[in-house]
Design a protein around this motif. Structure first.
Motif, PDB file in Angstrom:
ATOM      1  N   UNK A 196       0.821  -1.203   0.000  1.00  0.00           N
ATOM      2  CA  UNK A 196       0.000   0.000   0.000  1.00  0.00           C
ATOM      3  C   UNK A 196       0.861   1.261   0.000  1.00  0.00           C
ATOM      4  N   UNK A 197       1.936   1.264   0.819  1.00  0.00           N
ATOM      5  CA  UNK A 197       2.808   2.447   0.902  1.00  0.00           C
ATOM      6  C   UNK A 197       3.459   2.719  -0.451  1.00  0.00           C
ATOM      7  N   UNK A 198       3.970   1.690  -1.098  1.00  0.00           N
ATOM      8  CA  UNK A 198       4.611   1.886  -2.406  1.00  0.00           C
ATOM      9  C   UNK A 198       3.602   2.385  -3.437  1.00  0.00           C
ATOM     10  N   UNK A 199       2.393   1.831  -3.403  1.00  0.00           N
ATOM     11  CA  UNK A 199       1.377   2.253  -4.363  1.00  0.00           C
ATOM     12  C   UNK A 199       0.993   3.713  -4.157  1.00  0.00           C
ATOM     13  N   UNK A 200       0.807   4.128  -2.906  1.00  0.00           N
ATOM     14  CA  UNK A 200       0.421   5.514  -2.611  1.00  0.00           C
ATOM     15  C   UNK A 200       1.529   6.493  -3.004  1.00  0.00           C
ATOM     16  N   UNK A 201       2.767   6.089  -2.799  1.00  0.00           N
ATOM     17  CA  UNK A 201       3.893   6.973  -3.071  1.00  0.00           C
ATOM     18  C   UNK A 201       4.264   6.966  -4.553  1.00  0.00           C
ATOM     19  N   UNK A 202       3.998   5.862  -5.216  1.00  0.00           N
ATOM     20  CA  UNK A 202       4.312   5.763  -6.638  1.00  0.00           C
ATOM     21  C   UNK A 202       5.644   5.106  -6.931  1.00  0.00           C
ATOM     22  N   UNK A 203       6.058   4.184  -6.078  1.00  0.00           N
ATOM     23  CA  UNK A 203       7.286   3.422  -6.279  1.00  0.00           C
ATOM     24  C   UNK A 203       6.937   1.989  -6.667  1.00  0.00           C
ATOM     25  N   UNK A 204       7.692   1.436  -7.593  1.00  0.00           N
ATOM     26  CA  UNK A 204       7.491   0.049  -7.991  1.00  0.00           C
ATOM     27  C   UNK A 204       8.346  -0.868  -7.117  1.00  0.00           C
ATOM     28  N   UNK A 205       7.724  -1.817  -6.421  1.00  0.00           N
ATOM     29  CA  UNK A 205       8.511  -2.799  -5.648  1.00  0.00           C
ATOM     30  C   UNK A 205       8.988  -3.894  -6.597  1.00  0.00           C
ATOM     31  N   UNK A 206      10.285  -3.880  -6.902  1.00  0.00           N
ATOM     32  CA  UNK A 206      10.750  -4.798  -7.948  1.00  0.00           C
ATOM     33  C   UNK A 206      11.363  -6.079  -7.411  1.00  0.00           C
ATOM     34  N   UNK A 207      12.016  -6.002  -6.238  1.00  0.00           N
ATOM     35  CA  UNK A 207      12.798  -7.154  -5.809  1.00  0.00           C
ATOM     36  C   UNK A 207      13.132  -7.056  -4.330  1.00  0.00           C
ATOM     37  N   UNK A 208      13.722  -8.128  -3.828  1.00  0.00           N
ATOM     38  CA  UNK A 208      14.135  -8.175  -2.426  1.00  0.00           C
ATOM     39  C   UNK A 208      15.352  -9.068  -2.295  1.00  0.00           C
ATOM     40  N   UNK A 210       5.755 -15.787  -0.336  1.00  0.00           N
ATOM     41  CA  UNK A 210       4.394 -15.277  -0.484  1.00  0.00           C
ATOM     42  C   UNK A 210       4.304 -13.803  -0.102  1.00  0.00           C
ATOM     43  N   UNK A 211       5.038 -13.415   0.956  1.00  0.00           N
ATOM     44  CA  UNK A 211       5.022 -12.011   1.373  1.00  0.00           C
ATOM     45  C   UNK A 211       5.548 -11.098   0.274  1.00  0.00           C
ATOM     46  N   UNK A 212       6.658 -11.468  -0.334  1.00  0.00           N
ATOM     47  CA  UNK A 212       7.223 -10.596  -1.360  1.00  0.00           C
ATOM     48  C   UNK A 212       6.367 -10.599  -2.627  1.00  0.00           C
ATOM     49  N   UNK A 213       5.687 -11.702  -2.899  1.00  0.00           N
ATOM     50  CA  UNK A 213       4.715 -11.699  -3.995  1.00  0.00           C
ATOM     51  C   UNK A 213       3.565 -10.756  -3.674  1.00  0.00           C
ATOM     52  N   UNK A 214       3.122 -10.748  -2.420  1.00  0.00           N
ATOM     53  CA  UNK A 214       2.061  -9.834  -2.005  1.00  0.00           C
ATOM     54  C   UNK A 214       2.483  -8.383  -2.154  1.00  0.00           C
ATOM     55  N   UNK A 215       3.718  -8.079  -1.776  1.00  0.00           N
ATOM     56  CA  UNK A 215       4.228  -6.712  -1.922  1.00  0.00           C
ATOM     57  C   UNK A 215       4.184  -6.277  -3.389  1.00  0.00           C
ATOM     58  N   UNK A 216       4.383  -7.218  -4.293  1.00  0.00           N
ATOM     59  CA  UNK A 216       4.376  -6.905  -5.717  1.00  0.00           C
ATOM     60  C   UNK A 216       5.707  -7.110  -6.397  1.00  0.00           C
ATOM     61  N   UNK A 217       6.675  -7.703  -5.689  1.00  0.00           N
ATOM     62  CA  UNK A 217       7.988  -7.944  -6.280  1.00  0.00           C
ATOM     63  C   UNK A 217       7.893  -8.963  -7.412  1.00  0.00           C
TER      64      UNK A 217
END
Length: 266
Positions: free
Chosen positions: A50-62, A76-83
């Motif tokens: 949610x924070x990345x979406x509101x700010x406009x940053x793409x979560x690419x990796x971890x 599963x968590x990092x998939x949820x984040x959108x990585x």
């Protein structure tokens, strides 16, 4: 500069620990397009998404260690984040080629990569310089990529050069397998290959070598136009700024801002 630019948030670990959402906003304001995580700084996966979406940053990796990647819920968590990617950030000696646990590591990679793929994630490996030791005639890093075709590369261009190799050539070597490339700059020498880096023979005294120091991208010895051209040829999708330690007279946030400003100037 034709690539979207992310930052490895390990570079800003203290700021992320103190104020993760505020730090993400500062990263966006600097001009970064995306982020690579080193943990979620106390937020849940849903909160970080949610924070990345509101700010406009793409979560690419971890960056996630192999033992953590084997734990239930982590991928599963990092998939949820959108990585889209997870990268093994380093490897202890017994798991490297020739080590007693290397076969077990290969089996772990195969299993983790398969599970990651089910979740829409690709598994990468992020090198340091120690993987440029040799096993027979081959670098350990090349042995790993030969033995584990499911493992993609995240070449750290600083450590490639510290090891005595040309970062641009090494990126091109893994064309089609290098979706993310780490951009990292430095000055001085380092324990492995330091003399060759500055054109000094190995038998010269160590005091002839300037102390190793990380620098913002564009302020050290790296040829980033050549690296970026190689990345374009290799099919790289994102470049990722990383600075393990800030330059002595600057904060991590200042270093991060100077890095992205340099890249935007190209």
């Amino acid at each position: 500069m034709s690539f979207p630019i992310a930052i490895q948030l390990y570079s800003l670990r203290d700021d992320m620990g103190a104020d993760p959402v505020g730090t993400l906003q500062k990263v966006k304001d600097m001009g970064y397009d995306g982020v690579e995580f080193a943990g979620l700084a106390g937020l849940t996966a849903a909160e970080m998404k949610d924070a990345c979406a509101r700010i406009g940053l793409t979560p690419i990796s971890a960056h996630v260690g192999i033992d953590d990647l084997k734990k239930s819920g982590v991928l599963e968590d990092y998939a949820t984040v959108g990585c889209r990617f997870v990268a093994i950030p380093w490897l202890d000696e017994v798991r490297r080629p020739g080590g007693e646990n290397y076969a077990a590591f290969c089996a772990d990679v195969k299993a983790v990569a398969a599970k990651a793929a089910e979740l829409g994630l690709a598994l990468l490996y992020h090198n340091h310089d120690f993987e440029f030791a040799k096993l027979g005639e081959d670098y350990l890093l090349d042995v790993m990529y030969r033995d584990m075709p499911e493992l993609k590369t995240q070449l750290d261009t600083c450590w490639v050069r510290v090891a005595g190799e040309d970062p641009a050539a090494y990126v091109k070597k893994y064309s089609g397998r290098a979706p993310l490339v780490h951009l990292k700059d430095y000055t001085g020498g380092a324990a492995k290959g330091m003399y060759q880096l500055i054109g000094v023979d190995d038998d010269k005294p160590q005091e002839a070598v300037e102390a190793f120091s990380f620098r913002p991208v564009g302020q050290g010895v790296q040829d980033f136009p050549a690296i970026l051209a190689a990345a374009a040829e290799a099919g790289t999708e994102w470049v990722v700024v990383e600075q393990d330690m800030p330059t002595a007279d600057k904060t991590p946030l200042q270093c991060a801002a100077e890095s992205v400003a340099y890249l935007r100037s190209l």
